[in-house]
Design a protein around this motif. Sequence first.
Motif, mmCIF file in Angstrom:
data_model
loop_
_atom_site.group_PDB
_atom_site.id
_atom_site.type_symbol
_atom_site.label_atom_id
_atom_site.label_comp_id
_atom_site.label_asym_id
_atom_site.label_seq_id
_atom_site.Cartn_x
_atom_site.Cartn_y
_atom_site.Cartn_z
ATOM 1 N N TYR A 191 0.859 -1.182 0.000
ATOM 2 C CA TYR A 191 0.000 0.000 0.000
ATOM 3 C C TYR A 191 0.893 1.228 0.000
ATOM 4 O O TYR A 191 2.068 1.147 0.320
ATOM 5 C CB TYR A 191 -0.838 0.097 1.280
ATOM 6 N N CYS A 243 -7.863 -8.220 7.607
ATOM 7 C CA CYS A 243 -7.193 -6.929 7.775
ATOM 8 C C CYS A 243 -7.840 -6.145 8.911
ATOM 9 O O CYS A 243 -9.063 -5.998 8.972
ATOM 10 C CB CYS A 243 -7.263 -6.136 6.470
ATOM 11 N N VAL A 265 -4.577 2.988 5.763
ATOM 12 C CA VAL A 265 -4.560 3.274 4.327
ATOM 13 C C VAL A 265 -5.939 3.716 3.825
ATOM 14 O O VAL A 265 -6.140 3.936 2.631
ATOM 15 C CB VAL A 265 -4.100 2.021 3.534
ATOM 16 N N CYS A 318 -9.025 -7.358 2.897
ATOM 17 C CA CYS A 318 -8.588 -5.960 2.972
ATOM 18 C C CYS A 318 -9.322 -5.102 1.932
ATOM 19 O O CYS A 318 -9.263 -5.375 0.736
ATOM 20 C CB CYS A 318 -7.081 -5.920 2.717
ATOM 21 N N CYS A 320 -8.725 -1.911 1.232
ATOM 22 C CA CYS A 320 -7.811 -1.041 0.482
ATOM 23 C C CYS A 320 -7.163 -1.827 -0.661
ATOM 24 O O CYS A 320 -6.980 -1.316 -1.759
ATOM 25 C CB CYS A 320 -6.763 -0.459 1.423
HETATM 26 FE FE1 FES Z 1 -6.642 -3.354 4.816
HETATM 27 FE FE2 FES Z 1 -7.230 -0.723 4.738
HETATM 28 S S1 FES Z 1 -5.265 -1.671 4.748
HETATM 29 S S2 FES Z 1 -8.580 -2.403 5.027
#
Ligand code: FES
Length: 368
Positions: A191, A243, A265, A318, A320
């Motif tokens: 990320y 996550c 993130v 996750c 993101c």
């Molecule tokens: Fe996994 Fe945002 S880094 S939900």
Amino acid sequence: MTASRSYDVRPPMGLLAELTHRCPLQCPYCSNPVALERRRQELDTETWRRVFAEAAELGVLQVHLSGGEPALRPDLPELVAACVDAGLYANLITAGVNLDRARLEELADAGLDHVQLSLQGATPEVTDHVANMAGAHVRKLAFAAEVTDLGLPLTLNAVIHRANLHQIDDFVDLALELGARRLEIAHAQYYGWALVNRAALMPTREQVVEAVERVEAARERLQGRLVIDAVVPDYYARLPKPCMNGWGRQSLNVTPSGKVLPCHVAESIPHLEFWNVAEHSLDEIWYDSPAFNAYRGTDWMPDACQSCERKEIDWGGCRCQALMLTGDAAQMDPVCEQSPYHDEVQALAVIDASGSPDFTYRRFARAT
Ligand code: FES
């Protein structure tokens, strides 16, 4: 006040306080957002004190004082004291290159409970290369010695990637030598800035398998002496990681300017609206803000996830990463083997693993 919802929301346990985005290191896998917040935007001491009091009231047990480099805040001892006054466990997450003995004593006197030191390598050559800072390794080892000398519990955190994956056994030896109680071996997550360097960081599947075996062997060998936590690299996995242990389930992040995020993130998801501690209490933000409720529970999940027996184990993986790799944050995490994007992600990893080893360093030491 709590909005009506079809799922149960429990109080959070942990709060990551990103005190500043400024940092003396330039790690290629930095997980802070690509657009960094500036020094002049940072919350002042009083506001952080209020945030910690509200966090304790909300049910938070632990605060992780993080960054960037939290030790760049001159008021760090006051912030530690504010956590302790609120009844919170205070953990400092630091690069350990700019805290001398006197400063560390101040933090210990203020009631600091625990120190987590990041390691970029297990030798000076690798640490200084990855952090892009001459002398970083030597300073980190001296800092670790001061931490244990003061009787503070120490955890080492090693982010692993192609340039240091061969050092797993050395990290373990170093943890024993430095008197750490815990060692976290976490594969880089792609990320933020790490995405820019994905081709230089990605290991091969064979390297990953070997690293996992080495961690397992060390765990077995050192049972009762050293706790070793491991985070495997996503792209080669068959199942997604849970996550954050689920979006809006256990923890929240407060950015240097006071935005409250469900994960570090989350700002990469452009349609989300983040509330700020300047305008809302943490309680309101946790229970009622749109960003925290966006992917909470399981209602938002696509049909295939809804019928999966793991839906309350991995919580959809996750968000993101789903956005980054599929263009839609509400998609199944493409790391899951059920995802139509799964093969594409594995192929991406194989291509990246033979990419150029040159890093694009993160330069934000001069953020003002
Ligand atoms: Fe996994 Fe945002 S880094 S939900």
